[in-house]
Design a protein around this motif. Sequence first.
Motif, mmCIF file in Angstrom:
data_model
loop_
_atom_site.group_PDB
_atom_site.id
_atom_site.type_symbol
_atom_site.label_atom_id
_atom_site.label_comp_id
_atom_site.label_asym_id
_atom_site.label_seq_id
_atom_site.Cartn_x
_atom_site.Cartn_y
_atom_site.Cartn_z
ATOM 1 N N MET A 139 0.837 -1.214 0.000
ATOM 2 C CA MET A 139 0.000 0.000 0.000
ATOM 3 C C MET A 139 0.864 1.253 0.000
ATOM 4 O O MET A 139 0.577 2.222 -0.711
ATOM 5 N N SER A 140 1.933 1.218 0.789
ATOM 6 C CA SER A 140 2.821 2.387 0.873
ATOM 7 C C SER A 140 3.439 2.686 -0.492
ATOM 8 O O SER A 140 3.486 3.838 -0.939
ATOM 9 N N THR A 141 3.917 1.630 -1.158
ATOM 10 C CA THR A 141 4.528 1.792 -2.481
ATOM 11 C C THR A 141 3.526 2.371 -3.475
ATOM 12 O O THR A 141 3.830 3.307 -4.219
ATOM 13 N N LEU A 142 2.331 1.799 -3.478
ATOM 14 C CA LEU A 142 1.306 2.243 -4.426
ATOM 15 C C LEU A 142 0.903 3.691 -4.157
ATOM 16 O O LEU A 142 0.709 4.479 -5.093
ATOM 17 N N LEU A 143 0.786 4.039 -2.887
ATOM 18 C CA LEU A 143 0.397 5.407 -2.538
ATOM 19 C C LEU A 143 1.486 6.403 -2.937
ATOM 20 O O LEU A 143 1.197 7.496 -3.442
ATOM 21 N N ASP A 144 2.758 5.995 -2.750
ATOM 22 C CA ASP A 144 3.859 6.895 -3.105
ATOM 23 C C ASP A 144 3.988 7.030 -4.615
ATOM 24 O O ASP A 144 4.339 8.097 -5.124
ATOM 25 N N ASP A 145 3.698 5.939 -5.338
ATOM 26 C CA ASP A 145 3.761 5.995 -6.804
ATOM 27 C C ASP A 145 2.625 6.844 -7.375
ATOM 28 O O ASP A 145 2.824 7.642 -8.282
ATOM 29 N N GLU A 146 1.413 6.634 -6.866
ATOM 30 C CA GLU A 146 0.238 7.233 -7.503
ATOM 31 C C GLU A 146 -0.216 8.535 -6.855
ATOM 32 O O GLU A 146 -0.879 9.338 -7.488
ATOM 33 N N LYS A 147 0.099 8.707 -5.580
ATOM 34 C CA LYS A 147 -0.370 9.893 -4.829
ATOM 35 C C LYS A 147 -1.855 10.171 -5.069
ATOM 36 O O LYS A 147 -2.231 11.244 -5.566
ATOM 37 N N SER A 155 -1.243 7.743 7.440
ATOM 38 C CA SER A 155 0.049 8.385 7.713
ATOM 39 C C SER A 155 0.436 9.347 6.589
ATOM 40 O O SER A 155 1.285 10.215 6.794
ATOM 41 N N ARG A 156 -0.184 9.185 5.417
ATOM 42 C CA ARG A 156 0.079 10.098 4.291
ATOM 43 C C ARG A 156 -0.983 11.194 4.182
ATOM 44 O O ARG A 156 -0.997 11.964 3.229
ATOM 45 N N GLY A 157 -1.900 11.202 5.134
ATOM 46 C CA GLY A 157 -2.924 12.252 5.161
ATOM 47 C C GLY A 157 -3.944 12.148 4.041
ATOM 48 O O GLY A 157 -4.568 13.147 3.661
ATOM 49 N N ILE A 158 -4.109 10.952 3.494
ATOM 50 C CA ILE A 158 -5.035 10.777 2.369
ATOM 51 C C ILE A 158 -6.408 10.356 2.902
ATOM 52 O O ILE A 158 -6.500 9.403 3.681
ATOM 53 N N PRO A 159 -7.474 11.029 2.494
ATOM 54 C CA PRO A 159 -8.810 10.611 2.939
ATOM 55 C C PRO A 159 -9.206 9.274 2.337
ATOM 56 O O PRO A 159 -8.695 8.878 1.280
ATOM 57 N N PHE A 160 -10.108 8.606 3.006
ATOM 58 C CA PHE A 160 -10.471 7.256 2.567
ATOM 59 C C PHE A 160 -11.898 6.917 2.981
ATOM 60 O O PHE A 160 -12.530 7.625 3.777
ATOM 61 N N ALA A 161 -12.391 5.808 2.411
ATOM 62 C CA ALA A 161 -13.697 5.261 2.798
ATOM 63 C C ALA A 161 -13.631 3.753 2.629
ATOM 64 O O ALA A 161 -12.730 3.232 1.959
ATOM 65 N N SER A 162 -14.588 3.049 3.220
ATOM 66 C CA SER A 162 -14.534 1.592 3.141
ATOM 67 C C SER A 162 -15.925 0.985 2.992
ATOM 68 O O SER A 162 -16.927 1.579 3.381
ATOM 69 N N ILE A 171 -8.420 4.795 -10.347
ATOM 70 C CA ILE A 171 -9.466 5.452 -11.141
ATOM 71 C C ILE A 171 -9.126 6.938 -11.169
ATOM 72 O O ILE A 171 -8.895 7.541 -10.108
ATOM 73 N N GLU A 172 -9.108 7.508 -12.387
ATOM 74 C CA GLU A 172 -8.805 8.932 -12.500
ATOM 75 C C GLU A 172 -9.968 9.634 -13.181
ATOM 76 O O GLU A 172 -10.321 9.306 -14.316
ATOM 77 N N ILE A 173 -10.539 10.586 -12.478
ATOM 78 C CA ILE A 173 -11.662 11.353 -13.024
ATOM 79 C C ILE A 173 -11.128 12.719 -13.456
ATOM 80 O O ILE A 173 -10.596 13.474 -12.634
ATOM 81 N N ASN A 174 -11.246 12.968 -14.767
ATOM 82 C CA ASN A 174 -10.795 14.249 -15.300
ATOM 83 C C ASN A 174 -12.003 15.134 -15.554
ATOM 84 O O ASN A 174 -13.028 14.670 -16.054
ATOM 85 N N GLN A 175 -11.841 16.408 -15.211
ATOM 86 C CA GLN A 175 -12.990 17.319 -15.273
ATOM 87 C C GLN A 175 -13.176 17.940 -16.653
ATOM 88 O O GLN A 175 -14.283 17.977 -17.175
ATOM 89 N N GLN A 176 -12.084 18.458 -17.249
ATOM 90 C CA GLN A 176 -12.198 19.160 -18.536
ATOM 91 C C GLN A 176 -11.116 18.683 -19.475
ATOM 92 O O GLN A 176 -9.951 19.016 -19.268
ATOM 93 N N PRO A 177 -11.400 17.961 -20.526
ATOM 94 C CA PRO A 177 -12.704 17.367 -20.839
ATOM 95 C C PRO A 177 -12.983 16.195 -19.912
ATOM 96 O O PRO A 177 -12.034 15.542 -19.436
ATOM 97 N N PHE A 178 -14.237 15.917 -19.684
ATOM 98 C CA PHE A 178 -14.597 14.869 -18.741
ATOM 99 C C PHE A 178 -14.161 13.492 -19.244
ATOM 100 O O PHE A 178 -14.383 13.132 -20.399
ATOM 101 N N SER A 179 -13.555 12.733 -18.359
ATOM 102 C CA SER A 179 -13.257 11.323 -18.664
ATOM 103 C C SER A 179 -13.056 10.566 -17.355
ATOM 104 O O SER A 179 -12.755 11.169 -16.319
#
Lengths: 374, 374
Positions: free
Chosen positions: B76-84, B118-125, B346-354
């Motif tokens: 998880m730490s590796t993935l979080l550091d790679d993707e932020k 520890s990285r201050g990233i919000p989450f849900a489960s 998952i990456e949500i882009n606003q303009q243009p939406f994707s």
Amino acid sequence: MAVLWSAAPSAILFLTVLLLKLHPIWPAAVGLDPRASLPAKPGSPFKIALFADLHFGENAWSDWGPSHDVSSVNVMSTLLDDEKPDFVVYLGDVLTANNFAVENASLYWDQALSPTKSRGIPFASVFGNHDDAPFEWPLEWFSAPGIPPVRCPAESSGDCSFRGTHRLQLMKNEIGQNALSHSFEGPQDLWPSISNYVLQISPTDNPQSPIAFLYFLDSGGGSYRGVISNAQSEWFKTRSLEINPDSRVPELIFWHIPSKAYEKVAPGGGVPQPCVGSINDDKVASQEAETGIMDILASRPSVKAVFVGHNHGNDWCCPDNKLWLCYARHTGYGGYGTREKGARIIEINQQPFSIKSWIRMENHEIHSEVDLSS
Amino acid sequence: MAVLWSAAPSAILFLTVLLLKLHPIWPAAVGLDPRASLPAKPGSPFKIALFADLHFGENAWSDWGPSHDVSSVNVMSTLLDDEKPDFVVYLGDVLTANNFAVENASLYWDQALSPTKSRGIPFASVFGNHDDAPFEWPLEWFSAPGIPPVRCPAESSGDCSFRGTHRLQLMKNEIGQNALSHSFEGPQDLWPSISNYVLQISPTDNPQSPIAFLYFLDSGGGSYRGVISNAQSEWFKTRSLEINPDSRVPELIFWHIPSKAYEKVAPGGGVPQPCVGSINDDKVASQEAETGIMDILASRPSVKAVFVGHNHGNDWCCPDNKLWLCYARHTGYGGYGTREKGARIIEINQQPFSIKSWIRMENHEIHSEVDLSS
């Protein structure tokens, strides 16, 4: 006074030796609780009825569930009035706990005890695999009609998980609420199994000369594995050597799930000779492992028979070397199986000594008589 | 004063109409808790990492169990550091509750949250079928070496039944202990499912114009049936019509156990076209019944994709009519499966939406990129 005091030690020693000679079994010394004693009328047979697989509380949300419980009360009442036993053993699966969504299953347990209690007959119980099983949510509750109203304690604020009432709580309730109960929680060091204890049948005119010992073991299932642990086997070994060191007094053993030894004594297709019984419909659904209890039982000449329930379609007794391996008879209208209901009866005769057994049916008939002392 | 007061009603009406026009989505009106709002940097992509099937607490009594948990924290730490990522979704089976004998499983839940916290990233489960499962006693504990010391609260006097920590307790702990948690217990009338809620991603410069809604549903299992109930489906239907009546805002759906619709989109033997993924090893282990959620999702043009875990051997996204049915990627070292670990992003882009998605592996590689807005 000085003379008296100096004489005291040898007097005490003399009295102690005398008492030990008069009382070869000395309950206080071996730690038998007074409640572990079952009085037998001098010279009379002592009769035990086994109520197996009553499965109270089945389909609690439908009509047929509660109506089955009424039928189970009726069958027990009939059998008790026909046989007038001195003692009743509830041989596990008293409940189908996976079928009801209540916080405390003791309500159903109490229903199952009621015919015996109301007749003033003492009783004891061991646990089966369904007694503390967690509630299995019916799939249809998740479709459009939704979950019917279930009694959920207000304080749990939605946390109605219905994980089953633990064996310890069921047993504490039975013992605490019933002066006629001779059950015990069992030593804490045998946890998580609860109902491990020994009772002693003794004539009222000679309470220190037991007629038989009845051993009860929790064969697990439900909240944990369906097995008699090595610790339980060691407990039996130690306890039986302690209170019956010379194997002079016969011993009978009660638990719910058949041990693996049951698998080989009555291959399918009718009840084979020299077994005695009327049905052999079910493949033996045995414990998950054999950790040693059967070898220990076989090594004690005083152990005469083991009695189990669990398979509703079997009611035989088969010899296995010097031991008898017996099924009870499916007593309850709860649980699978459409065969007529009944109960195995065990009769211990003092003079001459014998252990006889038969099955008494709800329609008053008797069958499958067998001499377990032979 | 009299003039001012008489003018007040029409002024209030004017201001209300103005506010409603400026804010077509009005959280207070639709009952969205402020905690349900996820802020997005204006113009920037909003990135979500899915951590699926971490299975913390596996084989808690051995060395390899805890060492797997350390590995899961590392991945998880590796993935979080790679993707932020801006947000992390714990997609169920955070725990293997059937593997540990503790009274409160929140300790393990907290471990699983730690790299994100520890990285201050919000989450849900959301919950999976293993999160509140009762402890499964290892059979070997009943043989000679016996039951190892387990932490049993003294007050329970032997009643260590380890029936699992209920979803409600786990969720109350997560929310109560973590300011970064955006999870909700879910409406009590959807009980016994707990994690049913909707979150709203909104740009910080225009918080009333959401970019997307994220719906979380509890697909059951563990202490009850593995199913999304009709009541949950109706809740989704009502809630989505209420807060997104014209289906203008895209909606993404998260739960743990695949619905039956997953069974037909990717027949076995590799990942078939037009699916996108790298592994299709597992037969889909779907929910026990389909009570209507899929039809409701299919009827809303705003629903773009469903994301599930559960099958550790699948990581594909397949189109099913206008919807994408996606698996996450097995993230934890706990649970079956020896494939490399990773996470669906998952990456949500606003303009243009994707809505783009890919899988990031522990070895930093990226694969299986797919456009879920196509």
